[in-house]
Motif scaffolding. Sequence first.
Motif: not given
Length: 104
Positions: A88-104
């Motif tokens: 779950l922690f790894a999934l949360g990090v992965q989702l956070l990185l995906q959200q940051l990439r979509q914003k930029s």
Amino acid sequence: MSDPNLIEQSEKPKNTATPLRCLIGSIISAGLAIASYSLLNAIAISFATNPIHSQNQLTIRISSAVRTLVIGVFTLGTGVFAIVTLGLFALGVQLLLQQLRQKS
């Protein structure tokens, strides 16, 4: 099959995973893993300090098997909760990185 309630339920959007949900789930799972480990440790110490007092070999074998099963179940539970925590922690990090990439 033409029940309108069934059609309405299948069209509802599913809950999606978010980094916050993953982090909260990871914290809960970590708490359960720590509690399970503490209980496992207490049970193991209790079994180690209280040996089996019997002359009957069948009694010794059955109680040894029960002790092994109890320790095994709690070890399995601790391991499962620990793996779920990491996942779950790894999934949360992965989702956070995906959200940051979509914003930029």
